[in-house]
Design an enzyme around this catalytic site. Structure first.
Site, PDB file in Angstrom:
ATOM      1  N   ASN A 225     -17.291 -24.407  15.037  1.00  0.00           N
ATOM      2  CA  ASN A 225     -17.317 -25.877  15.041  1.00  0.00           C
ATOM      3  C   ASN A 225     -18.254 -26.359  16.142  1.00  0.00           C
ATOM      4  O   ASN A 225     -18.846 -25.545  16.860  1.00  0.00           O
ATOM      5  CB  ASN A 225     -15.899 -26.426  15.221  1.00  0.00           C
ATOM      6  CG  ASN A 225     -15.284 -25.958  16.525  1.00  0.00           C
ATOM      7  OD1 ASN A 225     -15.722 -26.308  17.606  1.00  0.00           O
ATOM      8  ND2 ASN A 225     -14.262 -25.102  16.411  1.00  0.00           N
ATOM      9  N   ASP A 294      -8.633 -23.153  12.879  1.00  0.00           N
ATOM     10  CA  ASP A 294      -7.283 -23.029  12.320  1.00  0.00           C
ATOM     11  C   ASP A 294      -7.149 -21.790  11.437  1.00  0.00           C
ATOM     12  O   ASP A 294      -6.067 -21.259  11.270  1.00  0.00           O
ATOM     13  CB  ASP A 294      -6.945 -24.275  11.496  1.00  0.00           C
ATOM     14  CG  ASP A 294      -6.741 -25.485  12.405  1.00  0.00           C
ATOM     15  OD1 ASP A 294      -6.255 -25.295  13.536  1.00  0.00           O
ATOM     16  OD2 ASP A 294      -7.088 -26.605  11.995  1.00  0.00           O
ATOM     17  N   LYS A 304     -24.002  -7.044   6.508  1.00  0.00           N
ATOM     18  CA  LYS A 304     -24.442  -8.383   6.120  1.00  0.00           C
ATOM     19  C   LYS A 304     -24.283  -8.540   4.607  1.00  0.00           C
ATOM     20  O   LYS A 304     -24.789  -7.724   3.839  1.00  0.00           O
ATOM     21  CB  LYS A 304     -25.897  -8.566   6.535  1.00  0.00           C
ATOM     22  CG  LYS A 304     -26.406  -9.955   6.280  1.00  0.00           C
ATOM     23  CD  LYS A 304     -27.825 -10.127   6.779  1.00  0.00           C
ATOM     24  CE  LYS A 304     -28.379 -11.428   6.271  1.00  0.00           C
ATOM     25  NZ  LYS A 304     -29.665 -11.332   5.642  1.00  0.00           N
ATOM     26  N   PRO A 320      -3.133 -17.983  14.942  1.00  0.00           N
ATOM     27  CA  PRO A 320      -1.973 -18.396  15.741  1.00  0.00           C
ATOM     28  C   PRO A 320      -2.254 -19.730  16.425  1.00  0.00           C
ATOM     29  O   PRO A 320      -3.394 -19.997  16.804  1.00  0.00           O
ATOM     30  CB  PRO A 320      -1.842 -17.273  16.784  1.00  0.00           C
ATOM     31  CG  PRO A 320      -3.145 -16.551  16.767  1.00  0.00           C
ATOM     32  CD  PRO A 320      -3.750 -16.750  15.421  1.00  0.00           C
ATOM     33  N   ASP A 321      -1.241 -20.559  16.555  1.00  0.00           N
ATOM     34  CA  ASP A 321      -1.406 -21.813  17.304  1.00  0.00           C
ATOM     35  C   ASP A 321      -1.109 -21.485  18.779  1.00  0.00           C
ATOM     36  O   ASP A 321       0.047 -21.283  19.164  1.00  0.00           O
ATOM     37  CB  ASP A 321      -0.456 -22.885  16.768  1.00  0.00           C
ATOM     38  CG  ASP A 321      -0.756 -24.236  17.403  1.00  0.00           C
ATOM     39  OD1 ASP A 321      -1.007 -24.285  18.632  1.00  0.00           O
ATOM     40  OD2 ASP A 321      -0.768 -25.239  16.675  1.00  0.00           O
ATOM     41  N   ILE A 322      -2.154 -21.407  19.554  1.00  0.00           N
ATOM     42  CA  ILE A 322      -2.026 -20.930  20.942  1.00  0.00           C
ATOM     43  C   ILE A 322      -1.176 -21.893  21.770  1.00  0.00           C
ATOM     44  O   ILE A 322      -0.241 -21.490  22.465  1.00  0.00           O
ATOM     45  CB  ILE A 322      -3.422 -20.754  21.577  1.00  0.00           C
ATOM     46  CG1 ILE A 322      -4.291 -19.835  20.702  1.00  0.00           C
ATOM     47  CG2 ILE A 322      -3.309 -20.216  23.004  1.00  0.00           C
ATOM     48  CD1 ILE A 322      -5.756 -19.788  21.075  1.00  0.00           C
ATOM     49  N   PHE A 338      -4.871 -31.166  23.585  1.00  0.00           N
ATOM     50  CA  PHE A 338      -5.937 -32.101  23.243  1.00  0.00           C
ATOM     51  C   PHE A 338      -5.901 -32.339  21.748  1.00  0.00           C
ATOM     52  O   PHE A 338      -5.485 -31.457  20.989  1.00  0.00           O
ATOM     53  CB  PHE A 338      -7.305 -31.529  23.652  1.00  0.00           C
ATOM     54  CG  PHE A 338      -7.778 -32.057  24.972  1.00  0.00           C
ATOM     55  CD1 PHE A 338      -7.167 -31.663  26.146  1.00  0.00           C
ATOM     56  CD2 PHE A 338      -8.834 -32.965  25.030  1.00  0.00           C
ATOM     57  CE1 PHE A 338      -7.589 -32.159  27.366  1.00  0.00           C
ATOM     58  CE2 PHE A 338      -9.263 -33.470  26.244  1.00  0.00           C
ATOM     59  CZ  PHE A 338      -8.645 -33.068  27.417  1.00  0.00           C
ATOM     60  N   LYS A 352       1.029 -34.846  16.543  1.00  0.00           N
ATOM     61  CA  LYS A 352       0.613 -33.544  17.080  1.00  0.00           C
ATOM     62  C   LYS A 352       1.408 -33.204  18.342  1.00  0.00           C
ATOM     63  O   LYS A 352       1.817 -32.066  18.540  1.00  0.00           O
ATOM     64  CB  LYS A 352      -0.890 -33.596  17.403  1.00  0.00           C
ATOM     65  CG  LYS A 352      -1.565 -32.269  17.399  1.00  0.00           C
ATOM     66  CD  LYS A 352      -3.075 -32.421  17.329  1.00  0.00           C
ATOM     67  CE  LYS A 352      -3.582 -32.564  15.912  1.00  0.00           C
ATOM     68  NZ  LYS A 352      -5.026 -32.647  15.809  1.00  0.00           N
ATOM     69  N   LYS A 356       3.691 -29.854  18.471  1.00  0.00           N
ATOM     70  CA  LYS A 356       3.405 -28.756  19.405  1.00  0.00           C
ATOM     71  C   LYS A 356       4.387 -28.725  20.576  1.00  0.00           C
ATOM     72  O   LYS A 356       4.335 -27.823  21.411  1.00  0.00           O
ATOM     73  CB  LYS A 356       1.968 -28.877  19.930  1.00  0.00           C
ATOM     74  CG  LYS A 356       0.934 -29.045  18.808  1.00  0.00           C
ATOM     75  CD  LYS A 356      -0.295 -28.220  18.980  1.00  0.00           C
ATOM     76  CE  LYS A 356      -1.203 -28.389  17.774  1.00  0.00           C
ATOM     77  NZ  LYS A 356      -2.249 -27.416  17.665  1.00  0.00           N
TER      78      LYS A 356
HETATM   79  N1  CTP Z   1      -4.792 -25.419  19.446  1.00  0.00           N
HETATM   80  C1  CTP Z   1      -4.445 -24.139  19.788  1.00  0.00           C
HETATM   81  N2  CTP Z   1      -4.464 -23.150  18.849  1.00  0.00           N
HETATM   82  C2  CTP Z   1      -4.808 -23.417  17.582  1.00  0.00           C
HETATM   83  C3  CTP Z   1      -5.169 -24.731  17.204  1.00  0.00           C
HETATM   84  C4  CTP Z   1      -5.161 -25.710  18.164  1.00  0.00           C
HETATM   85  O1  CTP Z   1      -4.135 -23.890  20.964  1.00  0.00           O
HETATM   86  N3  CTP Z   1      -4.819 -22.445  16.707  1.00  0.00           N
HETATM   87  C5  CTP Z   1      -4.718 -26.477  20.465  1.00  0.00           C
HETATM   88  C6  CTP Z   1      -6.048 -27.100  20.822  1.00  0.00           C
HETATM   89  O2  CTP Z   1      -6.634 -26.439  21.914  1.00  0.00           O
HETATM   90  C7  CTP Z   1      -5.629 -28.518  21.186  1.00  0.00           C
HETATM   91  C8  CTP Z   1      -4.461 -28.784  20.269  1.00  0.00           C
HETATM   92  O3  CTP Z   1      -3.944 -27.508  19.918  1.00  0.00           O
HETATM   93  O4  CTP Z   1      -5.122 -28.604  22.493  1.00  0.00           O
HETATM   94  C9  CTP Z   1      -4.781 -29.545  19.037  1.00  0.00           C
HETATM   95  O5  CTP Z   1      -5.834 -28.937  18.336  1.00  0.00           O
HETATM   96  P1  CTP Z   1      -6.231 -29.454  16.866  1.00  0.00           P
HETATM   97  O6  CTP Z   1      -7.216 -28.538  16.282  1.00  0.00           O
HETATM   98  O7  CTP Z   1      -6.548 -30.905  16.930  1.00  0.00           O
HETATM   99  O8  CTP Z   1      -4.832 -29.311  16.213  1.00  0.00           O
HETATM  100  P2  CTP Z   1      -4.379 -28.660  14.911  1.00  0.00           P
HETATM  101  O9  CTP Z   1      -2.992 -28.195  15.157  1.00  0.00           O
HETATM  102  O10 CTP Z   1      -5.353 -27.675  14.443  1.00  0.00           O
HETATM  103  O11 CTP Z   1      -4.329 -29.930  13.967  1.00  0.00           O
HETATM  104  P3  CTP Z   1      -5.316 -30.455  12.835  1.00  0.00           P
HETATM  105  O12 CTP Z   1      -6.442 -29.462  12.739  1.00  0.00           O
HETATM  106  O13 CTP Z   1      -4.453 -30.495  11.643  1.00  0.00           O
HETATM  107  O14 CTP Z   1      -5.737 -31.805  13.284  1.00  0.00           O
END
Ligand code: CTP
Length: 410
Positions: A225, A294, A304, A320-322, A338, A352, A356
């Protein structure tokens, strides 16, 4: 008066041919108004006698970890206390290796480990030694530990070869130190005094994620991104400025490591998750600024991918959602999330924060922050909503940390 005037430093000298240049360096520093204490390794004394530095500085030169004349016999701790920085010039291959390993078996190594101030090193060695994978690895480790490098430069070497490895000339070392100190003075001057979180995070361990992640599709392509990492890096720098020990887990960016910050480089979300989870237990404050992908590609091709005429279908799996994983730990640090949204900032950010389970969430509009040098934030916490006005990212970072410090009762 220059920026160096009135600074107290330890000048470490290790055993390389360039050790004689350290005497010139000491003289330049003294002339610039620096209070210089010299510490020499055993091999440095084979190149230059301690008496030379003693005559230049008018002070005893320290060479021994077991020096009974230093208060309480705690030389390694005492010598760097109250110092503005430690400068090691020249820094040999062996010294760099020992520093990277955290060795403390001589006075200079021990005081570098025991210091609570920035460390600068000016490497000096043969070009092959500089290019050796072990040295490359050690230098990378030191950069990650927040050590600042001065040089080396290219040119003719004492051994007769030509290449990169020469110590910077003493004048160039002084100029680089002056430029760095002037830049951090400038940084401080731009801080609005009411928002300055100076010393409010003193003694805390702060972990920050920053930048994008890169999820490979094959050996050359990937999903990523447009995050530049600037906001996360500004927060790491501001936390360090506020007295914290800062570790920055960074996705791929082109940014320089903020002074005094330890950086761990990662590429994928899973690597970022591993680096964060390994440290979360010893962290007081976790700020998740990274734009983490995500999803990742389930089957990464080991070559390749060729164009076949049939568009491939990529199967993705969730990463994983860290932030949520850290916030769910039984002894979780204070967590700040954030949210970069493109619409419905308030509703999305509040949802959010609840999802979280973090006490504070900083929201911004993706189109108004990605890649830019300025930002504006809306903070959401139990007390409601707070605005941080648009300003440069370093100023916004300090204002955010001031809010965090207040929430942490500091
Ligand atoms: N974050 C994280 N690990 C992930 C995705 C997000 O730690 N796999 C953290 C980001 O660093 C940020 C927060 O979660 O602090 C929100 O990130 P964002 O991408 O906006 O949230 P998502 O849960 O991915 O929500 P969405 O993409 O549906 O808006």
């Amino acid at each position: 008066m220059g920026v160096l005037s009135g600074k107290r430093i330890v000048l470490g000298v290790t055993g390389g041919v360039a050790a004689y240049k350290a005497a010139v360096l000491a003289r330049l520093l003294l002339r610039a108004g620096v209070d210089v204490t010299v510490v020499m390794t055993a091999s440095a004394q084979r190149f230059v006698a301690p008496a030379s530095f003693q005559a230049l500085t008018g002070k005893r030169v320290h060479v021994d970890l077991w020096d009974a004349q230093i208060d309480d016999g705690m030389g390694h701790i005492e010598l760097s206390r109250g110092c503005d920085f430690v400068l090691v010039a020249p820094a040999t291959t062996d010294f760099i290796a020992r520093l990277a390993q955290g060795r403390a078996d001589d006075l200079l190594g021990a005081l570098c480990i025991a210091r609570d101030c920035p460390l600068w090193i000016a490497p000096a060695m043969n070009r092959q030694m500089w290019l050796h994978p072990a040295t490359v690895r050690n230098v990378q480790t030191l950069r990650g530990d927040g050590v600042n490098l001065l040089g080396p430069e290219a040119g003719p070497q004492a051994c007769g070869e030509v290449g990169v490895g020469r110590m910077l000339e003493p004048e160039a070392i002084v100029a680089a130190l002056e430029a760095s100190l002037a830049a951090s003075d400038e940084h401080r001057r731009t801080t609005p005094p009411t928002d300055a979180p100076v010393a409010r995070l003193a003694g805390l361990d702060v972990l920050v994620t920053a930048g994008p992640t890169f999820e490979p599709i094959d050996t050359v392509r990937g999903l990523t991104n447009r995050s530049s990492g600037k906001m996360g890096y500004a927060i790491a720098a501001a936390a360090r400025e506020a007295g914290a020990r800062v570790t920055l887990v960074s996705g791929p960016t082109a940014l320089a490591i903020p002074e005094g910050v330890a950086r761990i480089d990662v590429t994928t979300a899973c690597e970022m998750a591993d680096a964060v989870m390994a440290r979360a237990g010893s962290t007081d404050l976790f700020i998740a600024v990274a734009a983490v992908a995500d999803y990742r590609v389930l089957q990464v091709a080991q070559h390749k991918l060729k164009k076949t005429g049939v568009p491939p279908v990529l199967e993705l799996v969730e990463n994983p959602d860290i932030l949520a994983s850290v916030a769910a730990l039984p002894d979780a640090p204070f967590c700040v999330g954030f949210a970069a949204e493109t619409e419905d900032l308030r509703a999305n950010a509040q949802a959010k924060r609840r999802r979280k389970k973090v006490p504070l969430l900083a929201a911004n509009l993706a189109q108004e922050t990605f890649g830019r040098d300025d930002n504006a934030l809306t903070l959401f916490d139990d007390a409601g909503e707070h605005s941080i006005q648009r300003d440069s990212k370093p100023v916004v970072a300090r204002a955010l940390l001031a809010h965090v410090a207040r929430m942490m009762g500091r």
